[in-house]
Scaffold this motif. Structure first.
Motif, PDB file in Angstrom:
ATOM      1  N   VAL A  42      14.363  62.975  31.384  1.00  0.00           N
ATOM      2  CA  VAL A  42      15.025  64.068  30.698  1.00  0.00           C
ATOM      3  C   VAL A  42      14.899  63.970  29.177  1.00  0.00           C
ATOM      4  O   VAL A  42      14.608  64.969  28.495  1.00  0.00           O
ATOM      5  CB  VAL A  42      16.511  64.160  31.123  1.00  0.00           C
ATOM      6  CG1 VAL A  42      17.235  62.844  30.924  1.00  0.00           C
ATOM      7  CG2 VAL A  42      17.207  65.282  30.384  1.00  0.00           C
ATOM      8  N   MET A  43      15.086  62.794  28.621  1.00  0.00           N
ATOM      9  CA  MET A  43      15.066  62.667  27.157  1.00  0.00           C
ATOM     10  C   MET A  43      13.666  62.935  26.603  1.00  0.00           C
ATOM     11  O   MET A  43      13.515  63.628  25.591  1.00  0.00           O
ATOM     12  CB  MET A  43      15.531  61.266  26.746  1.00  0.00           C
ATOM     13  CG  MET A  43      16.960  60.936  27.167  1.00  0.00           C
ATOM     14  SD  MET A  43      18.178  62.171  26.613  1.00  0.00           S
ATOM     15  CE  MET A  43      18.031  62.017  24.832  1.00  0.00           C
ATOM     16  N   GLU A  44      12.647  62.408  27.287  1.00  0.00           N
ATOM     17  CA  GLU A  44      11.267  62.587  26.824  1.00  0.00           C
ATOM     18  C   GLU A  44      10.843  64.047  26.930  1.00  0.00           C
ATOM     19  O   GLU A  44      10.186  64.589  26.027  1.00  0.00           O
ATOM     20  CB  GLU A  44      10.312  61.697  27.637  1.00  0.00           C
ATOM     21  CG  GLU A  44      10.438  60.219  27.359  1.00  0.00           C
ATOM     22  CD  GLU A  44      11.660  59.581  28.016  1.00  0.00           C
ATOM     23  OE1 GLU A  44      11.985  58.437  27.679  1.00  0.00           O
ATOM     24  OE2 GLU A  44      12.291  60.251  28.882  1.00  0.00           O
ATOM     25  N   ILE A  45      11.207  64.702  28.020  1.00  0.00           N
ATOM     26  CA  ILE A  45      10.817  66.096  28.221  1.00  0.00           C
ATOM     27  C   ILE A  45      11.550  67.005  27.234  1.00  0.00           C
ATOM     28  O   ILE A  45      10.957  67.918  26.652  1.00  0.00           O
ATOM     29  CB  ILE A  45      11.090  66.523  29.674  1.00  0.00           C
ATOM     30  CG1 ILE A  45      10.183  65.730  30.630  1.00  0.00           C
ATOM     31  CG2 ILE A  45      10.861  68.022  29.854  1.00  0.00           C
ATOM     32  CD1 ILE A  45      10.453  65.994  32.093  1.00  0.00           C
ATOM     33  N   ARG A  46      12.835  66.762  27.026  1.00  0.00           N
ATOM     34  CA  ARG A  46      13.590  67.567  26.060  1.00  0.00           C
ATOM     35  C   ARG A  46      13.005  67.432  24.658  1.00  0.00           C
ATOM     36  O   ARG A  46      12.903  68.420  23.917  1.00  0.00           O
ATOM     37  CB  ARG A  46      15.054  67.153  26.057  1.00  0.00           C
ATOM     38  CG  ARG A  46      15.873  67.679  27.226  1.00  0.00           C
ATOM     39  CD  ARG A  46      17.348  67.335  27.053  1.00  0.00           C
ATOM     40  NE  ARG A  46      17.862  67.896  25.798  1.00  0.00           N
ATOM     41  CZ  ARG A  46      19.034  67.560  25.269  1.00  0.00           C
ATOM     42  NH1 ARG A  46      19.801  66.647  25.871  1.00  0.00           N
ATOM     43  NH2 ARG A  46      19.440  68.110  24.152  1.00  0.00           N
ATOM     44  N   ALA A  47      12.600  66.201  24.300  1.00  0.00           N
ATOM     45  CA  ALA A  47      12.022  65.980  22.977  1.00  0.00           C
ATOM     46  C   ALA A  47      10.675  66.682  22.841  1.00  0.00           C
ATOM     47  O   ALA A  47      10.375  67.291  21.807  1.00  0.00           O
ATOM     48  CB  ALA A  47      11.858  64.480  22.723  1.00  0.00           C
TER      49      ALA A  47
END
Length: 407
Positions: A42-47
């Motif tokens: 989630v964090m990588e995709i949101r970034a």
């Protein structure tokens, strides 16, 4: 879709029967991995996409809506194209959908999510019908293997996400795996095109079950178990964290939901197929599910691993029973497909409201107690629906009911 022999189209042909089994299981393995793999990333995709948490949540909510909307279209599709061809096209669209989720454009990611959810919805409905068509004398075993593979695919998607991210330092690698895998699976489906006795009927007849009480009981059973599973999978970690557990403890407990369900995914359909009625299984599933939720409601930190394990056993058993009902309560493959379409369409639309409803109740009340009480009440409703669905009867299409009245 019809089958001429009571032993299916592979009677006396063990090699092609094995190939068909592998094809079905490989298709099942693709039905969750491409969806759930984004959770740990989630964090990588949101970034990468520069999107908010609510925008990211669309990547997990939209597929459920697609399940509900597209499922109802599958019987119409099977009256025009052979299910083997639909399965192959479905796998191709899954690959395309996952591929679009790799790009740095949110609009294209949403399009990919819609394609992915729609293709999975089609295969969700087709596979129970194909199990009945390919293996009418082994529906319990094949439904169990299908259910296990479904859960294993989801587990594999989550389990491999972080190791592959760390290995290649790129979040697209674990996601891309689920774009390539469906294309490889198509190789096992190509020989299925030549299987005789399983295809689009010469004079396709629309099977409608919307007036059948048994079909509605199975539909509600499917919907309530999906509501329960997606609600717990979404909110159990937060419930445990707010109760005082640390992130590792909450994550371990939540992981048990999928882990402990696997043997029950296999065994429940096998037992169900051997029983005259399945009420004992329905009752047992209710007892463990109700106890698990009640434990979380009463004292979540007292035995979180036990509560999560009971929830997992209940989720796995209920899903396997619902899938079994699609096959056991149908007289032929067309009815199994129609029943699967009806139950999954209404069921997943109902499930889509699960996480949202519980989250809203948490925001309004400031705690999880009333949300858990709602789940306990719905478990009673699931028991009632399952008790009716477990009777040794077959669904009656609306057109057959009309002809019977005319006589």
């Amino acid at each position: 879709m019809t089958t001429s022999s009571p032993y299916g189209p592979f009677a006396g042909r063990p090699v092609i029967a094995l190939l068909a089994s592998v094809a079905l299981m490989l298709a099942a393995a693709n039905l969750r991995g491409g969806l759930v793999v984004v959770g740990p990333l989630v964090m990588e995709i949101r970034a990468a996409l520069d999107i908010s948490a609510s925008a990211f949540s669309m990547l997990t909510t939209l597929p459920l809506l697609c399940f509900g909307i597209m499922s109802i279209c599958v019987p119409w599709l099977t009256r025009r194209w052979a299910p083997q061809w639909l399965s192959i096209v479905g796998l191709m669209v899954i690959s395309l959908g996952v591929g679009l989720r790799l790009v740095d454009n949110y609009a294209l990611v949403i399009l990919g999510t819609l394609l992915l959810g729609s293709a999975i919805a089609v295969l969700n409905v087709l596979i129970p019908g194909l199990v009945k068509a390919f293996f009418p004398h082994r529906v319990g075993l094949m439904t169990g293997l299908y259910s296990v593979t479904l859960s294993a695919g989801a587990g594999l998607g989550v389990y491999l996400a972080i190791p592959l991210l760390e290995q290649f330092d790129n979040w697209r690698v674990p996601v891309a795996m689920w774009a390539v895998f469906p294309l490889l699976c198509i190789l096992f489906w190509l020989p299925m095109i030549r299987v005789k006795g399983v295809g689009r009927p010469a004079n396709p007849i629309r099977v409608s079950l919307w007036r059948d009480k048994l079909a509605w009981s199975i539909t509600f059973y499917m919907g309530l178990q999906s509501f329960y599973f997606y609600s717990m999978a979404t909110w159990l970690p937060k419930i445990l964290l707010e109760s005082g557990l640390n992130a590792h403890e909450a994550g371990t407990a939540t992981a048990l939901i999928n882990l402990v369900s696997i043997p029950f995914n296999l065994l429940v359909p096998i037992f169900a197929a051997k029983m005259t009625n399945q009420r004992l299984l329905v009752l047992g599933t209710f007892v463990v599910s109700f106890t698990g939720i009640a434990g979380v409601w009463w004292q979540p930190t007292a035995a979180p691993l036990l509560w999560a394990s009971l929830i997992g056993v209940g989720c796995g058993s209920a899903l396997s029973l619902a899938l079994s009902f699609f096959v056991l309560r149908a007289s032929n493959t067309a009815q199994a497909t129609a029943l699967s379409a009806m139950a999954q369409s209404i069921g997943y639309l109902l499930a889509a409201f699960g996480p949202v409803s519980l989250g809203l109740m948490r925001d309004i009340n400031g705690h999880w107690q009333w949300a858990l009480v709602l789940l306990l009440a719905l478990q009673v409703g699931q028991l009632i629906a399952g008790w009716y669905a477990a009777r040794p009867l077959n669904v009656t299409p609306d057109q057959d009911r009309k002809h019977s009245r005319q006589r």
